[in-house]
Design a protein around this motif. Structure first.
Motif, PDB file in Angstrom:
ATOM      1  N   LEU A  99      13.368   0.482   3.572  1.00 11.00           N
ATOM      2  CA  LEU A  99      13.565   2.066   3.241  1.00 11.00           C
ATOM      3  C   LEU A  99      13.581   2.356   1.825  1.00 11.00           C
ATOM      4  CD1 LEU A  99      17.418   2.950   4.167  1.00 11.00           C
ATOM      5  CD2 LEU A  99      16.520   0.725   3.927  1.00 11.00           C
ATOM      6  N   ASN A 100      12.822   3.142   1.440  1.00 13.46           N
ATOM      7  CA  ASN A 100      12.637   3.593  -0.004  1.00 13.46           C
ATOM      8  C   ASN A 100      13.389   4.508  -0.499  1.00 13.46           C
ATOM      9  OD1 ASN A 100      11.533   3.881  -2.751  1.00 13.46           O
ATOM     10  ND2 ASN A 100       9.967   5.451  -1.720  1.00 13.46           N
ATOM     11  N   LEU A 101      14.565   4.192  -1.127  1.00 11.09           N
ATOM     12  CA  LEU A 101      15.266   4.987  -1.713  1.00 11.09           C
ATOM     13  C   LEU A 101      15.047   5.979  -2.718  1.00 11.09           C
ATOM     14  CD1 LEU A 101      18.606   2.980  -0.888  1.00 11.09           C
ATOM     15  CD2 LEU A 101      17.492   4.442   0.581  1.00 11.09           C
ATOM     16  N   SER A 144      15.297  12.626  -4.217  1.00 13.71           N
ATOM     17  CA  SER A 144      14.992  13.961  -3.949  1.00 13.71           C
ATOM     18  C   SER A 144      14.872  14.825  -5.302  1.00 13.71           C
ATOM     19  CB  SER A 144      15.421  14.860  -2.833  1.00 13.71           C
ATOM     20  OG  SER A 144      15.028  14.504  -1.458  1.00 13.71           O
ATOM     21  N   HIS A 145      13.626  15.053  -6.019  1.00 19.49           N
ATOM     22  CA  HIS A 145      13.797  15.379  -7.051  1.00 19.49           C
ATOM     23  C   HIS A 145      13.633  17.131  -7.233  1.00 19.49           C
ATOM     24  CE1 HIS A 145       9.717  15.360  -6.284  1.00 19.49           C
ATOM     25  NE2 HIS A 145       9.553  14.132  -6.112  1.00 19.49           N
ATOM     26  N   ASN A 146      13.732  17.745  -6.215  1.00 17.09           N
ATOM     27  CA  ASN A 146      13.445  19.302  -6.421  1.00 17.09           C
ATOM     28  C   ASN A 146      14.242  20.058  -5.712  1.00 17.09           C
ATOM     29  OD1 ASN A 146      12.095  19.713  -3.575  1.00 17.09           O
ATOM     30  ND2 ASN A 146      11.444  17.678  -4.241  1.00 17.09           N
ATOM     31  N   PHE A 186       5.407   4.356   3.071  1.00 16.49           N
ATOM     32  CA  PHE A 186       5.030   5.796   3.096  1.00 16.49           C
ATOM     33  C   PHE A 186       5.943   6.434   2.275  1.00 16.49           C
ATOM     34  CE2 PHE A 186       4.120   4.093   7.205  1.00 16.49           C
ATOM     35  CZ  PHE A 186       2.917   4.879   7.713  1.00 16.49           C
ATOM     36  N   GLU A 187       5.162   7.569   1.363  1.00 19.29           N
ATOM     37  CA  GLU A 187       5.994   8.198   0.466  1.00 19.29           C
ATOM     38  C   GLU A 187       6.325   9.605   1.518  1.00 19.29           C
ATOM     39  OE1 GLU A 187       5.815  12.179  -1.418  1.00 19.29           O
ATOM     40  OE2 GLU A 187       4.781  11.789   0.049  1.00 19.29           O
ATOM     41  N   ASP A 188       7.757  10.053   0.870  1.00 22.00           N
ATOM     42  CA  ASP A 188       8.015  11.312   1.833  1.00 22.00           C
ATOM     43  C   ASP A 188       8.755  12.417   0.741  1.00 22.00           C
ATOM     44  OD1 ASP A 188       7.838  12.796   3.968  1.00 22.00           O
ATOM     45  OD2 ASP A 188      10.114  12.546   4.366  1.00 22.00           O
ATOM     46  N   GLY A 189       8.631  13.508   1.038  1.00 24.88           N
ATOM     47  CA  GLY A 189       9.519  14.555   0.521  1.00 24.88           C
ATOM     48  C   GLY A 189       9.476  15.656   1.491  1.00 24.88           C
ATOM     49  N   ASN A 224      14.667  17.060 -12.494  1.00 22.79           N
ATOM     50  CA  ASN A 224      13.791  16.660 -11.597  1.00 22.79           C
ATOM     51  C   ASN A 224      13.591  15.188 -11.642  1.00 22.79           C
ATOM     52  OD1 ASN A 224      13.854  19.472 -10.940  1.00 22.79           O
ATOM     53  ND2 ASN A 224      11.933  19.327  -9.878  1.00 22.79           N
ATOM     54  N   ALA A 225      12.129  14.860 -11.697  1.00 25.71           N
ATOM     55  CA  ALA A 225      11.948  13.187 -11.845  1.00 25.71           C
ATOM     56  C   ALA A 225      11.938  13.137 -13.528  1.00 25.71           C
ATOM     57  CB  ALA A 225      10.584  13.038 -11.292  1.00 25.71           C
ATOM     58  N   LYS A 226      12.786  12.722 -14.014  1.00 26.28           N
ATOM     59  CA  LYS A 226      12.748  12.508 -15.362  1.00 26.28           C
ATOM     60  C   LYS A 226      11.876  11.606 -15.905  1.00 26.28           C
ATOM     61  CE  LYS A 226      17.752  13.664 -16.094  1.00 26.28           C
ATOM     62  NZ  LYS A 226      17.570  15.117 -16.852  1.00 26.28           N
ATOM     63  N   ALA A 227      11.951  10.370 -15.327  1.00 27.71           N
ATOM     64  CA  ALA A 227      11.151   9.104 -15.708  1.00 27.71           C
ATOM     65  C   ALA A 227       9.648   9.511 -15.576  1.00 27.71           C
ATOM     66  CB  ALA A 227      11.346   8.001 -15.034  1.00 27.71           C
ATOM     67  N   TRP A 245       0.704  -1.164  -0.092  1.00 27.31           N
ATOM     68  CA  TRP A 245       0.030  -0.103  -0.038  1.00 27.31           C
ATOM     69  C   TRP A 245       0.868   1.148   0.009  1.00 27.31           C
ATOM     70  CZ3 TRP A 245      -5.404   0.118   0.571  1.00 27.31           C
ATOM     71  CH2 TRP A 245      -5.811   1.623   0.592  1.00 27.31           C
ATOM     72  N   PHE A 246       0.685   2.047  -0.813  1.00 31.89           N
ATOM     73  CA  PHE A 246       1.275   3.471  -1.080  1.00 31.89           C
ATOM     74  C   PHE A 246       0.723   4.360  -0.254  1.00 31.89           C
ATOM     75  CE2 PHE A 246       2.635   7.013  -4.002  1.00 31.89           C
ATOM     76  CZ  PHE A 246       3.926   7.061  -3.680  1.00 31.89           C
ATOM     77  N   LEU A 247       1.102   5.140   0.680  1.00 33.69           N
ATOM     78  CA  LEU A 247       0.407   6.070   1.402  1.00 33.69           C
ATOM     79  C   LEU A 247       1.239   7.567   1.322  1.00 33.69           C
ATOM     80  CD1 LEU A 247      -0.779   5.550   5.102  1.00 33.69           C
ATOM     81  CD2 LEU A 247      -0.089   7.765   4.194  1.00 33.69           C
ATOM     82  N   VAL A 255       9.200  -0.159  -6.711  1.00 33.62           N
ATOM     83  CA  VAL A 255       7.828   0.423  -7.051  1.00 33.62           C
ATOM     84  C   VAL A 255       7.801   1.075  -8.264  1.00 33.62           C
ATOM     85  CG1 VAL A 255       7.033   0.199  -4.562  1.00 33.62           C
ATOM     86  CG2 VAL A 255       8.214   2.217  -5.421  1.00 33.62           C
ATOM     87  N   ALA A 256       7.009   0.823  -9.138  1.00 32.88           N
ATOM     88  CA  ALA A 256       6.942   1.422 -10.418  1.00 32.88           C
ATOM     89  C   ALA A 256       5.608   1.946 -11.112  1.00 32.88           C
ATOM     90  CB  ALA A 256       7.529   0.351 -11.458  1.00 32.88           C
ATOM     91  N   GLN A 257       5.692   2.979 -11.691  1.00 35.96           N
ATOM     92  CA  GLN A 257       4.122   3.672 -12.412  1.00 35.96           C
ATOM     93  C   GLN A 257       4.383   3.459 -13.749  1.00 35.96           C
ATOM     94  OE1 GLN A 257       4.264   7.978 -11.410  1.00 35.96           O
ATOM     95  NE2 GLN A 257       2.199   7.869 -11.664  1.00 35.96           N
TER      96      GLN A 257
END
Ligand SMILES: Cc1cc2nc3c(=O)[nH]c(=O)nc-3n(C[C@H](O)[C@H](O)[C@H](O)COP(=O)(O)O)c2cc1C
Length: 428
Positions: free
Chosen positions: A126-128, A131-133, A50-53, A331-334, A6-8, A238-240
């Motif tokens: 841990l989700n590595l 930091s794209h911004n 958990f997503e984070d920024g 930033n987030a190229k992909a 689950w992606f929160l 995890v991929a979109q």
């Protein structure tokens, strides 16, 4: 059999919804997440991620106004702080917190994750991300964000240093001999003396190895550099993507890269981000989806927002009826590439009115389960990362609707295999 995560992302969840309860204020305390984790554990999920920024966005509309008015991407807790509270009240589910390799010093991260590994009894990961911004960079003392390729070069060295720290205690360094008067054997605890391009760290780690020794490593970046990093180091990616064909391509690409790095493709579980529109009848779910897709204004706003988030540019300023802006981003190229791709000659409006860029299934729980089965049979893959609101109604639709339907078809686990997160993730 596939895995579920689950992606929160939004912590202040759908606070204007009819079923949000007190989500507008409740999100600051752990109970909401504990309820969610209990439901997902009942459903057999491998993990809650958990997503984070670490920034308040201000790209869309060239101001933080939209984001703060709508509680979009901010505010949020540091996810690492939520994990102990949730772990205390769950048994099997794993937790992944997003950690940035660009700004988290390796020693702090290695130690924090090992402590959490103990506190969760082996259920942390841990989700590595890099930091794209620029706003995150500015929160950490830089004027500009580091170049994309350098961020990934840093990330590679970062995980190398962290791994060395995790290995700085030999497996039998702990003696635990009360009678003989020895706690640990200093000859089995080593400095790492790392001196690299980006980091130096002496070591050893000042805490004992956790139950997993190496917490589960997750990775999210989809550019060639990002994929290569994932293929080298990740236990789960995890991929979109938008389509089963893109799932297949992603998976084949990661398998090829994993082999190049001397790893078995089966050591990496790739979960594709997915959302659900669930109802009591397929017809009603179809009506809901049709209404969502027909709401052009909402889709355009959602996509322009996502484009602004991925690029740091203000997409509200571009002419919707002009050509798709030709952008190279640091930033987030992909993600940017995926959101901006379209037919030749497409206008910004043409691509922005599409539904959000991810897999989406709709129908009754059983028809969703059937679609997921079909999707996996076409694309192959290890599982799905469910992205949805954590209001309790939607969590129940998934945990008590879709998950039992998947289990009935033999598609998801009916219990947990081992004591640790890694045991469960790598069980199949
Ligand atoms: C499912 C998924 C989850 C992500 N979660 C985060 C996150 O929590 N924090 C973050 O800074 N970036 C996150 N990202 C963005 C990636 O870190 C990365 O910036 C993006 O996918 C672009 O890839 P690239 O960096 O390889 O160009 C996520 C991406 C995906 C696909």
């Amino acid at each position: 059999v596939f895995h579920l995560g689950w992606f929160l992302s939004y912590q202040v969840q759908s606070w204007r919804g009819q079923f949000s309860g007190a989500g507008m204020t409740e999100w600051v305390k752990p109970d909401l997440y504990v309820d969610v984790a209990n439901s997902l554990e009942r459903a057999g999920f491998d993990y809650l991620m958990f997503e984070d920024g670490m920034f308040v966005p201000d790209s869309y509309g060239s101001s933080p106004d939209y984001y703060l008015r709508n509680a979009a991407m901010a505010p949020k807790h540091d996810p690492l702080t939520l994990i102990p509270a949730i772990a205390q009240r769950t048994k099997n589910i794993g937790f992944i917190a997003t950690v940035t390799t660009t700004f988290y010093p390796p020693y702090l991260a290695a130690r924090m994750m090992t402590s959490l590994d103990h506190i969760t009894e082996g259920r942390v990961g841990l989700n590595l991300v890099t930091s794209h911004n620029v706003r995150t960079a500015q929160n950490f003392g830089l004027k500009e964000q580091i170049q994309h390729a350098d961020r990934y070069a840093m990330a590679n060295e970062w995980i190398d240093v962290v791994s060395q720290l995790w290995d700085s205690w030999e497996p039998d360094a702990l003696v635990l001999d009360a009678d003989g008067g020895q706690y640990a054997d200093a000859s089995k605890v080593h400095t790492i003396d790392h001196e690299g391009r980006f980091f130096s760290s002496r070591g050893p780690l000042n805490t004992i190895p956790g139950p997993q020794r190496r917490p589960v490593v997750c990775q999210a970046g989809g550019s060639p550099d990002g994929r290569d990093f994932g293929a080298r180091h990740a236990d789960t990616i995890v991929a979109q993507v938008r389509t089963p064909e893109q799932m297949k391509e992603y998976r084949e690409d990661i398998s090829r890269r994993a082999l190049e790095h001397g790893r078995k493709p089966s050591d990496i579980k790739i979960l594709f981000i997915t959302s659900f529109v669930v109802s009591d009848s397929d017809r009603h779910a179809q009506e809901l989806v049709d209404a969502m897709d027909a709401d052009e204004a909402a889709n355009i706003e959602g996509n322009l927002l996502a484009m602004s988030y991925s690029t740091g540019l203000d997409f509200s300023k571009f002419d919707l009826d002009g050509p798709v802006p030709d952008i190279t981003t640091n930033n987030a190229k992909a993600t940017t590439k995926m959101m901006l791709e379209g037919e030749p000659g497409a206008t910004l409006r043409d691509i922005a009115r599409r539904p959000p860029a991810a897999l989406r299934f709709h129908g009754t729980p059983d028809s969703i389960a059937a679609q997921m089965e079909e999707c996996m049979s076409v694309a192959g893959g290890d599982g799905f990362l469910v992205s949805g609101e954590v209001n309790r109604r939607h969590v129940a639709e998934v945990a008590d609707g879709i998950a039992p339907a998947l289990r009935k078809r033999g598609l998801i686990r009916s219990g947990y295999d081992g004591p640790t997160f890694r045991d469960n993730l790598l069980a199949y």
